[in-house]
Design a protein around this motif. Structure first.
Motif, PDB file in Angstrom:
ATOM      1  N   GLU A 173       0.925  -1.293   0.119  1.00 43.12           N
ATOM      2  CA  GLU A 173      -0.053  -0.217  -0.056  1.00 43.12           C
ATOM      3  C   GLU A 173       0.810   1.341   0.064  1.00 43.12           C
ATOM      4  O   GLU A 173       0.410   2.108  -0.514  1.00 43.12           O
ATOM      5  CB  GLU A 173      -0.957   0.111   1.259  1.00 43.12           C
ATOM      6  CG  GLU A 173      -2.003  -0.997   1.353  1.00 43.12           C
ATOM      7  CD  GLU A 173      -2.710  -0.900   2.581  1.00 43.12           C
ATOM      8  OE1 GLU A 173      -2.509  -0.411   3.462  1.00 43.12           O
ATOM      9  OE2 GLU A 173      -3.766  -1.701   2.540  1.00 43.12           O
ATOM     10  N   ARG A 174       2.074   0.947   0.376  1.00 41.64           N
ATOM     11  CA  ARG A 174       2.882   2.294   0.673  1.00 41.64           C
ATOM     12  C   ARG A 174       4.049   2.298  -0.303  1.00 41.64           C
ATOM     13  O   ARG A 174       4.815   3.473  -0.311  1.00 41.64           O
ATOM     14  CB  ARG A 174       3.537   2.294   2.057  1.00 41.64           C
ATOM     15  CG  ARG A 174       2.327   2.312   3.098  1.00 41.64           C
ATOM     16  CD  ARG A 174       2.829   2.424   4.684  1.00 41.64           C
ATOM     17  NE  ARG A 174       3.770   3.379   4.683  1.00 41.64           N
ATOM     18  CZ  ARG A 174       3.965   3.811   5.928  1.00 41.64           C
ATOM     19  NH1 ARG A 174       3.872   3.066   6.903  1.00 41.64           N
ATOM     20  NH2 ARG A 174       4.919   4.680   6.149  1.00 41.64           N
ATOM     21  N   VAL A 175       4.241   1.370  -1.131  1.00 41.69           N
ATOM     22  CA  VAL A 175       5.509   1.480  -1.998  1.00 41.69           C
ATOM     23  C   VAL A 175       5.024   1.918  -3.374  1.00 41.69           C
ATOM     24  O   VAL A 175       3.941   1.578  -3.762  1.00 41.69           O
ATOM     25  CB  VAL A 175       6.403   0.308  -2.212  1.00 41.69           C
ATOM     26  CG1 VAL A 175       7.069   0.041  -0.706  1.00 41.69           C
ATOM     27  CG2 VAL A 175       5.537  -0.946  -2.579  1.00 41.69           C
ATOM     28  N   ASP A 176       5.897   2.484  -4.348  1.00 42.44           N
ATOM     29  CA  ASP A 176       5.467   2.692  -5.701  1.00 42.44           C
ATOM     30  C   ASP A 176       5.710   1.695  -6.495  1.00 42.44           C
ATOM     31  O   ASP A 176       5.128   1.349  -7.818  1.00 42.44           O
ATOM     32  CB  ASP A 176       6.438   3.903  -6.261  1.00 42.44           C
ATOM     33  CG  ASP A 176       6.246   5.178  -5.226  1.00 42.44           C
ATOM     34  OD1 ASP A 176       5.031   5.687  -5.294  1.00 42.44           O
ATOM     35  OD2 ASP A 176       7.092   5.630  -4.454  1.00 42.44           O
ATOM     36  N   MET A 177       6.731   0.593  -6.217  1.00 48.07           N
ATOM     37  CA  MET A 177       7.080  -0.483  -7.252  1.00 48.07           C
ATOM     38  C   MET A 177       7.413  -1.739  -6.367  1.00 48.07           C
ATOM     39  O   MET A 177       8.012  -1.660  -5.269  1.00 48.07           O
ATOM     40  CB  MET A 177       8.336  -0.036  -7.977  1.00 48.07           C
ATOM     41  CG  MET A 177       9.037  -1.052  -9.136  1.00 48.07           C
ATOM     42  SD  MET A 177       9.902  -0.407 -10.351  1.00 48.07           S
ATOM     43  CE  MET A 177      11.473  -0.077  -9.405  1.00 48.07           C
ATOM     44  N   LEU A 178       7.004  -2.536  -7.324  1.00 50.22           N
ATOM     45  CA  LEU A 178       7.208  -4.108  -6.482  1.00 50.22           C
ATOM     46  C   LEU A 178       8.169  -4.884  -7.294  1.00 50.22           C
ATOM     47  O   LEU A 178       7.645  -4.957  -8.657  1.00 50.22           O
ATOM     48  CB  LEU A 178       5.918  -4.815  -6.053  1.00 50.22           C
ATOM     49  CG  LEU A 178       6.158  -6.242  -5.599  1.00 50.22           C
ATOM     50  CD1 LEU A 178       7.156  -6.463  -4.388  1.00 50.22           C
ATOM     51  CD2 LEU A 178       4.415  -6.904  -5.693  1.00 50.22           C
ATOM     52  N   LEU A 179       9.003  -5.530  -7.012  1.00 48.46           N
ATOM     53  CA  LEU A 179       9.679  -6.544  -7.950  1.00 48.46           C
ATOM     54  C   LEU A 179       9.684  -8.115  -7.400  1.00 48.46           C
ATOM     55  O   LEU A 179       9.888  -8.265  -6.179  1.00 48.46           O
ATOM     56  CB  LEU A 179      11.213  -6.133  -7.746  1.00 48.46           C
ATOM     57  CG  LEU A 179      11.549  -4.836  -8.322  1.00 48.46           C
ATOM     58  CD1 LEU A 179      11.814  -3.812  -7.338  1.00 48.46           C
ATOM     59  CD2 LEU A 179      12.709  -4.738  -9.359  1.00 48.46           C
ATOM     60  N   LEU A 180       9.545  -8.685  -8.159  1.00 49.96           N
ATOM     61  CA  LEU A 180       8.990 -10.193  -7.622  1.00 49.96           C
ATOM     62  C   LEU A 180       9.159 -11.125  -8.917  1.00 49.96           C
ATOM     63  O   LEU A 180       9.304 -10.560 -10.245  1.00 49.96           O
ATOM     64  CB  LEU A 180       7.910 -10.455  -7.141  1.00 49.96           C
ATOM     65  CG  LEU A 180       6.489 -10.400  -7.666  1.00 49.96           C
ATOM     66  CD1 LEU A 180       5.395 -10.822  -6.705  1.00 49.96           C
ATOM     67  CD2 LEU A 180       6.185  -9.127  -8.496  1.00 49.96           C
ATOM     68  N   ASN A 181       9.398 -12.580  -8.875  1.00 44.73           N
ATOM     69  CA  ASN A 181       9.564 -13.115  -9.958  1.00 44.73           C
ATOM     70  C   ASN A 181       8.133 -13.907 -10.464  1.00 44.73           C
ATOM     71  O   ASN A 181       7.270 -13.662  -9.837  1.00 44.73           O
ATOM     72  CB  ASN A 181      10.759 -14.527  -9.580  1.00 44.73           C
ATOM     73  CG  ASN A 181      10.345 -15.575  -8.558  1.00 44.73           C
ATOM     74  OD1 ASN A 181       8.893 -15.484  -8.573  1.00 44.73           O
ATOM     75  ND2 ASN A 181      11.020 -16.092  -7.858  1.00 44.73           N
ATOM     76  N   ASP A 182       8.163 -14.676 -11.544  1.00 43.18           N
ATOM     77  CA  ASP A 182       6.914 -15.030 -12.225  1.00 43.18           C
ATOM     78  C   ASP A 182       6.271 -15.991 -11.182  1.00 43.18           C
ATOM     79  O   ASP A 182       4.857 -15.789 -10.907  1.00 43.18           O
ATOM     80  CB  ASP A 182       6.882 -15.583 -13.552  1.00 43.18           C
ATOM     81  CG  ASP A 182       8.232 -16.747 -13.402  1.00 43.18           C
ATOM     82  OD1 ASP A 182       8.979 -16.903 -12.393  1.00 43.18           O
ATOM     83  OD2 ASP A 182       8.516 -17.172 -14.504  1.00 43.18           O
TER      84      ASP A 182
END
Length: 315
Positions: A173-182
């Motif tokens: 809810e508080r970050v601009d970008m999420l990085l994660l794998n498929d």
């Protein structure tokens, strides 16, 4: 060791919070014992080629001073790196010959188990923030200490998605970008289609969702905008450990350097991250970065641009 940009301008400083570790890694190219590792180490060093970087983490009394000097020698501010009594976090793993399968042989959290991020007072105003793959409870603690960052991003993993989902959702809810794998994107969203998964995840908060696909590259979703960055083709891979963290650090470092977080800038940042990750895998640990300079980074970015350029076919 040359940075793409010099100086220590706090207006474009990147704060990175995560693990600093000693890794034992075995691949088809050999084995290395007790080498520098950890998400924060890779992320910070990759980012520091572009922008002033601040590291928050913890190590034990056994952490080699040579590693500390190596990180600090590239302009990384270690004012948030705690050295406490005990042993440093350790990880050991073995990769299959194709590098697509990794087996964890040993994990010793040691001092990292009780890690509580403490930001130096001046760092609470860091304009750019990257929360590496740590407990979302700790990620939330960092976000409460940071005052109105310009752009923030976080990484996560399947363990946190299943065991700390509620806390992770509060982070998103508080970050601009999420990085994660498929695999993690499918797990978090409950959807098998990656575009559908990214759209569902974006409804949880982040404006940009980056789905990492290993040697298949990465996908960036920003609203209805989709961008695909292939992995840079390499003749020889030595050690893929830290590639994802170097990718994230390169992305965030580039955004901090330019001060531009528009959708087009995030696309460019994805390319910068891809290029830094491609250098990372060419040697064990962070050793390829020891001889990397701005000219080599610029040359590979230019090669990458040529790699993906094409004229639209006339039909």
């Amino acid at each position: 060791m040359t940075q793409v940009t010099a100086g220590n301008n706090s207006s474009n400083a990147l704060l990175v919070v995560g693990s600093v570790a000693l890794d034992t890694v075995e691949t088809s190219q050999g084995k290395r014992d007790e080498i520098l590792g950890g998400a924060a180490s890779f992320s910070c060093y990759a980012a520091s080629f572009f922008a002033p970087t601040r590291l928050v983490g913890v190590v034990g009394t056994d952490f080699p001073k040579a590693h500390e000097d190596f990180l600090g020698g590239h302009g990384i501010d270690l004012g948030g790196l705690e050295r406490v009594p005990g042993r440093t976090f350790r990880w050991a793993g073995r990769y299959a010959a194709d590098f697509n399968t990794r087996t964890t042989l040993d994990t010793q959290l040691n001092v990292f188990e009780a890690f509580k991020p403490k930001l130096p007072v001046a760092w609470s105003e860091s304009p750019y923030v990257f929360l590496a793959n740590i407990d979302p409870v700790l990620q939330l603690e960092v976000l409460t200490q940071v005052k109105q960052s310009r752009f923030s991003a976080c990484d996560t993993m399947n363990f946190w998605i299943s065991s700390k989902r509620a806390e992770l959702l509060r982070v998103l809810e508080r970050v601009d970008m999420l990085l994660l794998n498929d695999e993690e994107a499918r797990q978090l969203s409950g959807l098998s289609s990656l575009p559908a998964a990214a759209k569902a995840i974006s409804l949880l908060g982040p404006k940009a969702v980056v789905i990492k696909r290993g040697d298949a590259g990465a996908l960036l979703f920003q609203g209805d905008d989709v961008f695909a960055a292939p992995a840079f083709p390499l003749d020889n891979v030595v050690d893929p450990t830290g590639a994802g963290d170097s990718f994230a650090g390169g992305c965030m470092g580039y955004l901090a350097r330019t001060g531009d977080t528009s959708p087009s800038a995030v696309r460019s940042a994805l390319v910068a991250g891809t290029v830094l990750a491609s250098f990372c895998v060419e040697d064990f640990s962070l050793d390829r970065f020891r001889t990397l300079d701005a000219a080599a980074i610029r040359a590979r970015i230019a090669t990458f641009a040529n790699l993906v350029h094409f004229e639209a076919p006339q039909i």
